[in-house]
Design an enzyme around this catalytic site. Structure first.
Site, mmCIF file in Angstrom:
data_model
loop_
_atom_site.group_PDB
_atom_site.id
_atom_site.type_symbol
_atom_site.label_atom_id
_atom_site.label_comp_id
_atom_site.label_asym_id
_atom_site.label_seq_id
_atom_site.Cartn_x
_atom_site.Cartn_y
_atom_site.Cartn_z
ATOM 1 N N LYS A 41 1.175 -0.958 -0.270
ATOM 2 C CA LYS A 41 0.434 -0.398 0.213
ATOM 3 C C LYS A 41 0.979 1.314 0.388
ATOM 4 O O LYS A 41 2.111 1.054 -0.214
ATOM 5 C CB LYS A 41 -1.104 0.002 1.250
ATOM 6 N N ARG A 139 -10.545 1.440 15.563
ATOM 7 C CA ARG A 139 -10.935 1.945 13.961
ATOM 8 C C ARG A 139 -11.963 1.498 13.381
ATOM 9 O O ARG A 139 -12.842 1.441 13.306
ATOM 10 C CB ARG A 139 -8.830 2.143 13.323
ATOM 11 N N TYR A 272 16.076 30.548 4.620
ATOM 12 C CA TYR A 272 14.788 31.170 5.311
ATOM 13 C C TYR A 272 14.844 31.601 6.802
ATOM 14 O O TYR A 272 15.080 30.970 7.388
ATOM 15 C CB TYR A 272 13.207 30.518 5.150
ATOM 16 N N MET A 320 12.158 24.391 0.045
ATOM 17 C CA MET A 320 11.261 23.104 -1.240
ATOM 18 C C MET A 320 11.174 22.727 -1.766
ATOM 19 O O MET A 320 10.936 21.361 -1.961
ATOM 20 C CB MET A 320 9.819 24.674 -1.206
#
Length: 382
Positions: A41, A139, A272, A320
Site C-alpha cells: 500500500k 478504527r 529562510y 521547498m
C-alpha cells in the site's frame, strides 16, 4: 535524468528480504508455516507499487495487499496476477473495481457488507472476502465483543463467502504496552465466535486468520496464525525500537548532487528565517532536495548527509526545493559531488544513514520517511 535527486530501488534486495522472512518463519514454525501477505500500500511505502509488486510476485508472494480499490487497479494495470487484498473501508466506494480488477475486499462494517453484497448480487457472482475484527485499535472492524449481534447477517450473505478473519495490533512495536496481549486474547475469542456463528459450509475446513504486521511478526510467534502481513520488513527496515536477526537489506537509497558551494564569513546567516548563523568562516553546499521531495522541515540542525564519505549537518531551513549543508573541513567539495540522503557512501558504520536514523533525528517514524518521498523524485530500479 534531468533532476539530480533520485531514489534507487534495489529489487534484488527486496526479493532477498522476502525470502529471508520466509526462512525465518519456516525455522520457527515447523508444523504449519504461515503464508505471507506482502503489503504494497501507499505506493509500496514510497518504493513504487507496480515494480515492487511484480518483483514480490516473482519472488513467490502468496498475496499482496493495498489500501483501496484504486491502488489495486494500478497493480492489475501493471500486470500483477496474484491475489490482492484491499485493506480499506468500502462503504462509500465505487465497488465496480472489485469485480473488474478481481480484488479481495475487507469487510469491516455492516454498511460495507450490505454494499458489497448488493454489488456481488448485481454482478451475479460470489465474492470472497476477509472479515476485520476490531480488538482494540478502535478504527475499522467489527467489535470483538459485539459479534453475536452484528455478524449473523454478514455471514448469511448469499453472494459473499468468508475466506479469512483478521485484526490489527495497536501496540505491536511497544513491548511495555499490555494492550498487545489483550488484543491477542480477544482475537482468539472472536475466532471462536465467528466459527460458531457461521452457517454450515461457509468456512470450509477451517477459518484462516491473520494479525501480524512487521512488528508483531518479530515479537510473538503465537500471533502468526495462518498468514502474516510484513510491510516495513520487506523494505529492509526494522520497526523501532525492535531488533531482528533476519538478514535484511535496505531497498531504497536516496541521493542527490551538490549544485553550489559558497563560503560564508562569521556572523552570516543561511536560509529562510536566518535561524542559522556562522560563528567562524564556513563552507556551505547547496543540495537540490527539499520539502516538496519529502524532506522534513525538522531536519534543520538535526539531520545529516554524506558527502565524500564524510557526514555533513543540514544547516538553515529546509526549503521547498533545496537544503544547505555545512561542508566546512571536507576537502574540495564541488558541484557534481554525490550527496547521500539515505544510504551508504563508504564501508564504515558511520558512512551510512538509514531510515531509522533519519526518523529518530526528527522525532518521526520510518514509515513516514519513505512514504513521503515525493512523486517528482525519479525511482531508478536495479
Amino acid at each position: 535524468m534531468i533532476r539530480p535527486t533520485t531514489a534507487r530501488i534495489d529489487l534484488e534486495a527486496l526479493k532477498s528480504n522476502y525470502r529471508h522472512i520466509r526462512q525465518f518463519l519456516a525455522a520457527e514454525q515447523s508444523v504449519r508455516v504461515p503464508k505471507v501477505i506482502a503489503v504494497v500500500k501507499a505506493n509500496a511505502y514510497g518504493h513504487g507499487a507496480p515494480q515492487v509488486a511484480r518483483a514480490l510476485e516473482d519472488a513467490g508472494a502468496d498475496l499482496l495487499a493495498c489500501a483501496d480499490i484504486e491502488e489495486g487497479s494500478v497493480l492489475r494495470a501493471a500486470g500483477v496476477k496474484a491475489e490482492i487484498l484491499v485493506f480499506g473501508a468500502l462503504s462509500v466506494s465505487d465497488l465496480d473495481g472489485l469485480f473488474d480488477c478481481r480484488l479481495t475486499p475487507t469487510i469491516s462494517t455492516p454498511g460495507a457488507a450490505q454494499a458489497v453484497q448488493a454489488a456481488a448480487a448485481r454482478y451475479r457472482t460470489t465474492l470472497h472476502y476477509h472479515l476485520k475484527i476490531d480488538t482494540g485499535m478502535n478504527r475499522l472492524g467489527f467489535r470483538y465483543d459485539n459479534l453475536r449481534r452484528t455478524l449473523p447477517e454478514v455471514l448469511g450473505s448469499a453472494n459473499l463467502r468468508l475466506e479469512a478473519i483478521y485484526t490489527h495490533f495497536a501496540t505491536a512495536d511497544d513491548p511495555d504496552q499490555p494492550l498487545f496481549n489483550d488484543q491477542r486474547l480477544r482475537f482468539e475469542q472472536a475466532s471462536g465466535v465467528v466459527s460458531e456463528l457461521a452457517p454450515p459450509g461457509v468456512l470450509g475446513d477451517r477459518i484462516l486468520r491473520h494479525a501480524c504486521n512487521s512488528a508483531a511478526l518479530l515479537r510473538d510467534s503465537r500471533v502468526w496464525h495462518d498468514i502474516v502481513r510484513p510491510g516495513l520488513l520487506l523494505y529492509g527496515i526494522v520497526p523501532p525500537p525492535l531488533a531482528s536477526t533476519i538478514p535484511l537489506m535496505p531497498v531504497m537509497s536516496l541521493t542527490s548532487r551538490v549544485v553550489g558551494v559558497k563560503g560564508l564569513r562569521p556572523g552570516e546567516a543561511v536560509g529562510y528565517g536566518s535561524r542559522f548563523r556562522t560563528e567562524t568562516p564556513a563552507t556551505i553546499a547547496v543540495v537540490p532536495a527539499g520539502y516538496a521531495d519529502g524532506l522534513d522541515l525538522r531536519l534543520e540542525q538535526r539531520g545529516q548527509v554524506l558527502i565524500r564519505g564524510r557526514r555533513a549537518p543540514v544547516v538553515g531551513a529546509v526549503s521547498m526545493d533545496m537544503i544547505t549543508v555545512d561542508v566546512t573541513g571536507i576537502d574540495a567539495v564541488q558541484p557534481g559531488d554525490e550527496v547521500v540522503l539515505i544510504g551508504r557512501q563508504g564501508v564504515e558504520v558511520w558512512q551510512q544513514i538509514d531510515v531509522r536514523e533519519m526518523a529518530a533525528a526528527i522525532g518521526s517514524i520510518p514509515y513516514e520517511i519513505v512514504c513521503r518521498i515525493g512523486a517528482r523524485i525519479e525511482r531508478q530500479y536495479t
